[in-house]
Design a protein around this motif. Sequence first.
Motif, PDB file in Angstrom:
ATOM      1  N   CYS A  48       0.990  -1.299   0.351  1.00 41.02           N
ATOM      2  CA  CYS A  48       0.151   0.056  -0.220  1.00 41.02           C
ATOM      3  C   CYS A  48       1.303   1.304   0.164  1.00 41.02           C
ATOM      4  CB  CYS A  48      -1.207  -0.323   1.094  1.00 41.02           C
ATOM      5  SG  CYS A  48      -2.384  -1.003   1.178  1.00 41.02           S
ATOM      6  N   VAL A  92     -11.613  -7.816   1.708  1.00 41.92           N
ATOM      7  CA  VAL A  92     -10.956  -5.953   1.473  1.00 41.92           C
ATOM      8  C   VAL A  92     -10.810  -5.807   3.397  1.00 41.92           C
ATOM      9  CG1 VAL A  92     -10.448  -3.933   0.899  1.00 41.92           C
ATOM     10  CG2 VAL A  92     -11.126  -5.611  -0.163  1.00 41.92           C
ATOM     11  N   GLU A  98      -8.849  -2.581   9.873  1.00 36.25           N
ATOM     12  CA  GLU A  98      -8.241  -1.717   8.735  1.00 36.25           C
ATOM     13  C   GLU A  98      -7.341  -0.329   9.659  1.00 36.25           C
ATOM     14  OE1 GLU A  98      -8.378   1.730   5.019  1.00 36.25           O
ATOM     15  OE2 GLU A  98     -10.026   1.384   6.734  1.00 36.25           O
ATOM     16  N   HIS A 137     -18.670  -5.765  -5.066  1.00 40.36           N
ATOM     17  CA  HIS A 137     -17.360  -4.553  -4.775  1.00 40.36           C
ATOM     18  C   HIS A 137     -18.331  -3.502  -3.616  1.00 40.36           C
ATOM     19  CE1 HIS A 137     -16.411  -2.591  -7.384  1.00 40.36           C
ATOM     20  NE2 HIS A 137     -15.929  -1.964  -6.890  1.00 40.36           N
ATOM     21  N   ASN A 139     -18.705   0.134  -2.113  1.00 36.61           N
ATOM     22  CA  ASN A 139     -18.410   1.193  -3.235  1.00 36.61           C
ATOM     23  C   ASN A 139     -19.116   2.091  -2.865  1.00 36.61           C
ATOM     24  OD1 ASN A 139     -16.468   2.524  -4.600  1.00 36.61           O
ATOM     25  ND2 ASN A 139     -16.593   3.022  -6.483  1.00 36.61           N
ATOM     26  N   TYR A 186     -10.351  -2.146 -10.463  1.00 34.19           N
ATOM     27  CA  TYR A 186     -10.315  -2.661  -9.209  1.00 34.19           C
ATOM     28  C   TYR A 186      -9.518  -2.349  -8.521  1.00 34.19           C
ATOM     29  CZ  TYR A 186     -12.944  -3.378  -4.739  1.00 34.19           C
ATOM     30  OH  TYR A 186     -13.542  -3.604  -4.061  1.00 34.19           O
ATOM     31  N   ASP A 190      -7.525   0.714  -7.098  1.00 34.21           N
ATOM     32  CA  ASP A 190      -8.363   0.482  -5.408  1.00 34.21           C
ATOM     33  C   ASP A 190      -7.408  -0.141  -4.608  1.00 34.21           C
ATOM     34  OD1 ASP A 190      -9.951   2.064  -7.578  1.00 34.21           O
ATOM     35  OD2 ASP A 190     -11.325   1.860  -7.293  1.00 34.21           O
ATOM     36  N   LEU A 191      -6.493  -1.037  -4.906  1.00 30.57           N
ATOM     37  CA  LEU A 191      -6.560  -1.825  -3.670  1.00 30.57           C
ATOM     38  C   LEU A 191      -5.001  -2.780  -3.618  1.00 30.57           C
ATOM     39  CD1 LEU A 191      -8.300  -4.764  -4.153  1.00 30.57           C
ATOM     40  CD2 LEU A 191      -9.363  -3.313  -2.803  1.00 30.57           C
ATOM     41  N   CYS A 203      -6.597  -4.350   1.841  1.00 30.72           N
ATOM     42  CA  CYS A 203      -6.548  -2.921   1.871  1.00 30.72           C
ATOM     43  C   CYS A 203      -6.650  -2.542   1.043  1.00 30.72           C
ATOM     44  CB  CYS A 203      -5.644  -2.698   2.688  1.00 30.72           C
ATOM     45  SG  CYS A 203      -5.228  -3.222   4.447  1.00 30.72           S
ATOM     46  N   THR A 204      -7.102  -0.560   0.775  1.00 32.42           N
ATOM     47  CA  THR A 204      -7.420   0.437  -0.157  1.00 32.42           C
ATOM     48  C   THR A 204      -6.188   0.885  -0.460  1.00 32.42           C
ATOM     49  OG1 THR A 204      -8.548   1.587   1.331  1.00 32.42           O
ATOM     50  CG2 THR A 204      -9.607   0.073   0.172  1.00 32.42           C
ATOM     51  N   GLN A 205      -6.219   1.504  -0.738  1.00 29.63           N
ATOM     52  CA  GLN A 205      -5.592   2.535  -1.624  1.00 29.63           C
ATOM     53  C   GLN A 205      -5.430   3.923  -0.844  1.00 29.63           C
ATOM     54  OE1 GLN A 205      -3.189   2.599  -4.615  1.00 29.63           O
ATOM     55  NE2 GLN A 205      -3.715   1.049  -5.555  1.00 29.63           N
ATOM     56  N   ARG A 206      -7.001   4.020  -0.685  1.00 29.06           N
ATOM     57  CA  ARG A 206      -6.661   5.720  -0.097  1.00 29.06           C
ATOM     58  C   ARG A 206      -5.925   5.289   1.652  1.00 29.06           C
ATOM     59  NH1 ARG A 206     -12.331   5.115   2.919  1.00 29.06           N
ATOM     60  NH2 ARG A 206     -12.074   2.658   3.334  1.00 29.06           N
TER      61      ARG A 206
END
Length: 371
Positions: A48, A92, A98, A137, A139, A186, A190-191, A203-206
């Motif tokens: 990440c 995720v 998280e 998924h 969103n 995606y 995004d991941l 995880c998510t990239q944010r």
Amino acid sequence: MVMIQSFTILFSVFALGSGVLPQEGTEVFRVDSFATFGGAGGPKVTACPWYRFSSSGMPILPRGPSKVGDECRTKTLRHYMKNFREGKTFAVLAAGTELFAHAGGTHNQGNDGDLDTVMVDVVPTKPTDSGFLQLRHNNRTNHLTASFSMRTVRLHIRTGEICMSAGGYGKETVNTAPLSQAAKNYIQNDLCLCQADGVQTICTQRDHWGDGGASAWVPMPESKNLGRALETYIGLGEGTWAGWRSGSLGDLKSYDTNSDGEITPSELLQEVPKRGVAREWLDAMKAEDPCVLVNGQRDANLWYHVLKDIEQHPGRLHKEMDHAGVYPAKGSSWDQATEWVRKKYSLELLSDKAKCRSLVDGTASSSSFSS
């Protein structure tokens, strides 16, 4: 579920180390770790982007290396990570789970025994045709209360690899045939690959600290949902989660070491190393992003004031937000209300690194991070 015949598992035979490729599938996690969905040729996720790594390639985390806190959670995460590599339904991380991918350390809080995730289902669009897939998924922009659905996220006593019920966050559908570019995008865009509860996971990239908010790096083992405090402690009913509020307030109060009603930067930065925050991480934040430290103090001090107000004056803050026109309609975002409360207490989050650095450098002689 119809199995996807075209996907295979890929396990690299290369060892971890300087100058060589990482070994996919191991529990070691470092800057060059990666995982491919469905094996060879599938979309790949890498470490990440919000991680910071040492010169040796290992992650620098506020609470140190990720460790196993709950064997059941670890076992379930390992199961879904294996699924990801096989091109099957995977998880995720979200919310409280998280947080520990970002914070590191041991995820063993007594008030957080569930597994918060977004479930990404890979199922055949047509039951008779395994060549067509459906990638679903979550969103949704407003999913916060979903994790309170105990039917979907609570700990269950089970046997086998899935001993903890994962999920709790809605889904939307992306059709794939057999794996569309949208689905690949995606996964790849995004991941990302992370580590929580001692194992590699998705995880998510944010850069988002789950339910913990800006002060999530501060050790507060009895706290809960400070990243969405208004929704939890006012929106869901001021008496509904009084136990969580009390635990959170107790943790925050422990950083007010002189009992003057404020959590100052000097108090916070003197206390956190004693409670397990790695000095290597603190030094890295001071050098690279001092606003993480500044905002952690401001966030902790804000909720210290707010939770005391809710406890001592039930309903007052609710009425003030109503009067200001910022109390959200049912199902709406709490962002505007949160920003209003930050301004009310003059504790807005900062983004100017130069200003944050000067504030951190001045903590020895300053009693607060003033705006």
